[in-house]
Write a protein that holds these residues in place. Structure first.
Motif, short mmCIF file in Angstrom:
data_model
loop_
_atom_site.label_atom_id
_atom_site.label_comp_id
_atom_site.label_asym_id
_atom_site.label_seq_id
_atom_site.Cartn_x
_atom_site.Cartn_y
_atom_site.Cartn_z
N LEU A 1 0.83 -1.21 0.00
CA LEU A 1 0.00 0.00 0.00
C LEU A 1 0.86 1.26 0.00
O LEU A 1 0.52 2.27 -0.63
N GLN A 2 1.99 1.18 0.68
CA GLN A 2 2.91 2.33 0.67
C GLN A 2 3.45 2.55 -0.75
O GLN A 2 3.52 3.68 -1.24
N VAL A 3 3.79 1.46 -1.41
CA VAL A 3 4.31 1.55 -2.78
C VAL A 3 3.23 2.14 -3.70
O VAL A 3 3.51 3.00 -4.54
N LEU A 4 2.01 1.68 -3.50
CA LEU A 4 0.89 2.18 -4.32
C LEU A 4 0.67 3.67 -4.07
O LEU A 4 0.51 4.45 -5.02
N ASP A 5 0.65 4.08 -2.82
CA ASP A 5 0.50 5.51 -2.53
C ASP A 5 1.68 6.30 -3.11
O ASP A 5 1.50 7.40 -3.65
N ASN A 6 2.88 5.73 -3.00
CA ASN A 6 4.06 6.43 -3.55
C ASN A 6 3.92 6.65 -5.05
O ASN A 6 4.23 7.71 -5.57
#
Ligand code: ATP
Ligand code: MG
Length: 478
Positions: free
Chosen positions: A270-275
């Motif tokens: 999810l962090q990668v997606l938000d990034n």
């Protein structure tokens, strides 16, 4: 009295009002358009609902569309959808739809309601959320007035998603609304009222009666939001994720062995997606972020002295991509292939930061990624996550070096869109041979030599090498 203001200056409103008066139909702009105006978001879809003092609303929606269109231009094309009782036209970039007010009742096993004639109130009752159930009058007596029976305006101010009626009924009637609730919460940054959210949990199994296309539409909208993690967290907490996307659910959790844990791959993803939302609005690159670590759970192993490993997760993950795309009814052509390639290659640029960077490794990566190299680099940059900010900064700096070197090598060797300098055709003519395995061998060896940097990507050096290889294979110039 709450403050609100509508911009009804677009000429379509005056024309609709005029047609409604002429036909003696009570008419309202309703739903998403009203919500978006109050939120100050641009909305190019306008839905009008019309109520007749007599019966036959459904037909009146079409009449109203026809009349309005006739005021605008004689050759404005009106489309009729008899099954839905709606009529629609496009004008000046707006998508304008007309429908008669309706009352709906549902049966348990379908989201297709039985539709009857209704009042404006009936029509508002059947809408999914209070913020989507507001109407604006197009009638002479109160043009521009807000009709808001469920205090949608207040919920807009409080940033709340709430169903107008009993949430268990609303969600059970049409379970797609559960996805819509989470999608709106994500898109708008709103909170789902706890009672409403509890009802989603209770009704989650009902999502199974919804077609995959509709579910995927909502999921795509979540992925395209500014902060998609919000939606995935809500999907997980509601229990919907497990049903609609079990592989993603599996990413959740941390295992400990001998005091060593690994990253929680759910939150990491999810962090990668938000990034990546900061780098791209492209849905498929965002899907690549969603799926990049999807095969970590089955490849997880604890190795003494090394710790947790996920060996081969990029290979297995890329194999899952067509399977997941197929089930999700996502496009299986270039889009799927792009995502599959991103998942397959996602470790490669990072691996380059960890070793001595050789030109041949750079050339190989350029060759394999081709025109998608920029996308791959964005994905890899987004993949650098850690609670330690210094560490992230250090990695990003190293990564910048890789970027620079890739640029240098590409300028020098042009391997990104590699075309062999010598074609199979040419080899056959030169040696006077028919198609056969020799041609493949020669081409492959030349390609390898170029990628390894043994020869340059140019016709003269390739020709020399071809001659030598020909000799070895016992071939002679014609
Ligand atoms: P968006 O256009 O961003 O998808 P929207 O709310 O405008 O959001 P539409 O699908 O355009 O969604 O629907 C227009 C309106 O129709 C909604 O605002 C809502 O009032 C009503 N509506 C749409 N889908 C449903 C549903 N499944 N259940 C109840 N009402 C719905
Ligand atoms: Mg809409």
């Amino acid at each position: 009295m709450k403050n609100y203001q509508f911009n009804l200056s677009h000429p379509v409103f005056a024309q609709v009002a005029r047609a409604a008066a002429e036909l003696n139909l009570q008419t309202y702009a309703v739903g998403g358009f009203v919500r978006d105006q109050l939120l100050g978001r641009t909305c190019k879809d306008i839905d009008f609902v019309t109520v007749s003092p007599n019966s036959g609303n459904q037909q009146h929606g079409m009449e109203l569309a026809q009349k309005t269109a006739s005021y605008i231009s004689t050759d404005l094309q009106v489309n009729y959808f008899k099954n839905f009782g709606t009529a629609q036209f496009r004008w000046q970039g707006y998508d304008v739809e007309f429908v008669g007010a309706r009352k709906e009742s549902y049966q348990r096993d379908s989201r297709k309601p039985i539709v009857e004639n209704g009042t404006l109130q009936d029509d508002q009752n059947r809408r999914d959320f209070t913020i989507n159930a507001m109407a604006v009058s197009m009638n002479a007596a109160n043009f521009g007035e807000l009709i808001d029976p469920f205090d949608g305006l207040e919920d807009l101010e409080k940033k709340l998603i709430r169903t107008p009626l009993d949430p268990d009924v609303t969600f059970s009637d049409d379970p797609l609304r559960m996805m819509r609730a989470i999608r709106f919460a994500t898109q708008l940054g709103f909170t789902i009222l706890p009672e409403t959210f509890e009802a989603i949990k209770r009704n989650r199994e009902r999502i199974k009666i919804i077609s995959q296309e509709r579910i995927t539409d909502e999921l795509n909208k979540i992925i395209l939001a500014a902060k998609p993690s919000v939606g995935f967290v809500l999907l997980e907490e509601s229990g919907l994720l497990e049903i609609i996307f079990p592989e993603f659910q599996q990413l959740k959790g941390v295992e400990n062995y001998e005091g060593k844990g690994h990253k929680d791959n759910f939150f990491h993803t999810l962090q990668v997606l938000d990034n990546i939302t900061k780098a791209t609005n492209n849905l498929w690159l965002r899907w690549a972020a969603v799926l990049h670590d999807i095969a970590k759970p089955p490849t997880k192993k604890f190795i003494e002295g090394t710790g947790w490993t996920f060996h081969g997760h990029e290979v297995l993950g890329s194999k899952w991509v067509p399977k997941i795309f197929g089930r999700m009814k996502l496009p299986m052509g270039a889009e799927m292939k792009f995502v599959r390639k991103m998942v397959y290659l996602h470790l490669r640029p990072i691996a380059l930061t960890k070793e001595e960077i050789t030109d041949s490794a750079l050339r190989r990566l350029l060759f394999e990624a081709g025109d998608d190299i920029e996308s791959l680099l964005s994905l890899c940059e987004a993949d650098i996550t850690s609670k330690n900010r210094e560490k992230v900064k250090r990695y990003l700096m190293k990564f910048e070096v890789v970027r620079e070197k890739l640029k240098e090598v590409e300028e020098k060797d042009r391997v990104r869109n590699f075309q062999p300098p010598i074609s199979g055709e040419f080899i056959m003519q030169y040696f006077g041979i028919k198609p056969g395995k020799e041609i493949g061998i020669i081409k492959e060896e030349i390609k390898e030599a170029i990628l390894e940097g043994k020869i340059r990507n140019d016709i003269d050096e390739a020709l020399q090498m071809m001659q030598k290889l020909g000799e070895k294979l016992g071939l002679k110039k014609m």
